[in-house]
Design a protein around this motif. Structure first.
Motif, PDB file in Angstrom:
ATOM      1  N   ASP A 152       0.834  -1.208   0.000  1.00 45.97           N
ATOM      2  CA  ASP A 152       0.000   0.000   0.000  1.00 45.97           C
ATOM      3  C   ASP A 152       0.865   1.253   0.000  1.00 45.97           C
ATOM      4  N   ALA A 153       1.910   1.227   0.828  1.00 45.45           N
ATOM      5  CA  ALA A 153       2.797   2.390   0.922  1.00 45.45           C
ATOM      6  C   ALA A 153       3.525   2.630  -0.399  1.00 45.45           C
ATOM      7  N   ALA A 154       3.967   1.552  -1.039  1.00 46.89           N
ATOM      8  CA  ALA A 154       4.684   1.678  -2.308  1.00 46.89           C
ATOM      9  C   ALA A 154       3.776   2.222  -3.398  1.00 46.89           C
ATOM     10  N   LEU A 155       2.531   1.759  -3.439  1.00 43.16           N
ATOM     11  CA  LEU A 155       1.579   2.269  -4.420  1.00 43.16           C
ATOM     12  C   LEU A 155       1.271   3.746  -4.179  1.00 43.16           C
ATOM     13  N   ASP A 156       1.177   4.111  -2.911  1.00 44.04           N
ATOM     14  CA  ASP A 156       0.964   5.522  -2.586  1.00 44.04           C
ATOM     15  C   ASP A 156       2.109   6.377  -3.114  1.00 44.04           C
TER      16      ASP A 156
END
Length: 237
Positions: A152-156
């Motif tokens: 999720d953090a990487a996609l953000d």
């Protein structure tokens, strides 16, 4: 063209990430010193019609040269992105050289604004564009590890970089509306994710259809950038 919601973007990204993780591949980044001269590049492209111009636009005009050159740069971006996805899906030895060529294109696009905004701005745009490529690495790493929070953090981060690119350009030229640029970049990511997922699933018919849409969208964005440069630097045209 309107962009999808963040939730839809994530949904489109998951098949791509899963397919990448299954093969264990990771993209690698490299720097580029390539320089793109918008006028010089136009010698390899034909002048085309665009908003506010007729089909009889002289091929030698500065406006036609800019439109043609900008289209060439973003066409190359699309072509090498597609080639990278296919090379990755096929575990081809062409993958690393293809990624290097794709990242060189990011430098070409950055350097294309140097005649208008200077070398510092060109370097900043190149960094943003190359970061756009390297941000795939934590996405793939998280997917491979099955770490949902990290994914999720990487996609953000990836999504935020697209906004950063749009905002950087909008700050340089008020003829480019921030919302329009954000929509352009967000749609580009979503379309790229969709056709890459199809390639990795072996659905080339769907991938090609989506790529055609993505390529048309990128031509629209290239023309938008050219129109903004002409509006801001009218004395050069």
């Amino acid at each position: 063209m309107s962009t999808r919601s963040t939730a839809s973007f994530r949904a489109a990204a998951v098949p791509l990430i899963a397919a990448f993780a299954l093969t264990g591949g990771l993209l690698t980044a490299c720097s580029s010193s390539a320089v793109a001269d918008p006028v010089a590049l136009s010698t390899r492209s034909q002048a085309h019609s665009h908003a506010g111009q007729g089909s009889d636009l002289p091929a030698a005009s500065a406006e036609a040269s800019l439109y043609s050159a900008m289209r060439t740069l973003w066409d190359q971006h699309m072509a090498w992105t597609w080639s990278t996805v296919v090379a990755f899906a096929e575990d081809s030895p062409a993958l690393d050289p293809t990624i290097a060529r794709l990242l060189a294109n990011q430098a070409d696009i950055g350097d294309a604004i140097a005649p208008f905004y200077g070398e510092d701005a060109a370097a900043q745009l190149t960094e943003l564009l190359q970061t756009h490529i390297t941000l795939a690495v934590p996405v793939l790493t998280a997917a491979e590890a099955g770490d949902t929070d990290a994914l999720d953090a990487a996609l953000d981060d990836w999504y935020a970089n697209a906004r950063d690119i749009a905002d950087f350009l909008a700050a340089a030229n008020h003829a480019w509306a921030k919302r329009d640029l954000r929509d352009m970049m967000e749609t580009h990511i979503t379309q790229t994710t969709a056709y890459a997922a199809a390639v990795l699933a072996g659905d080339y018919e769907s991938a090609i259809a989506t790529f055609d849409e993505a390529q048309a969208h990128m031509a629209e964005m290239a023309d938008m950038l050219s129109a903004g440069l002409i509006a801001q630097f009218l004395e050069r045209f």
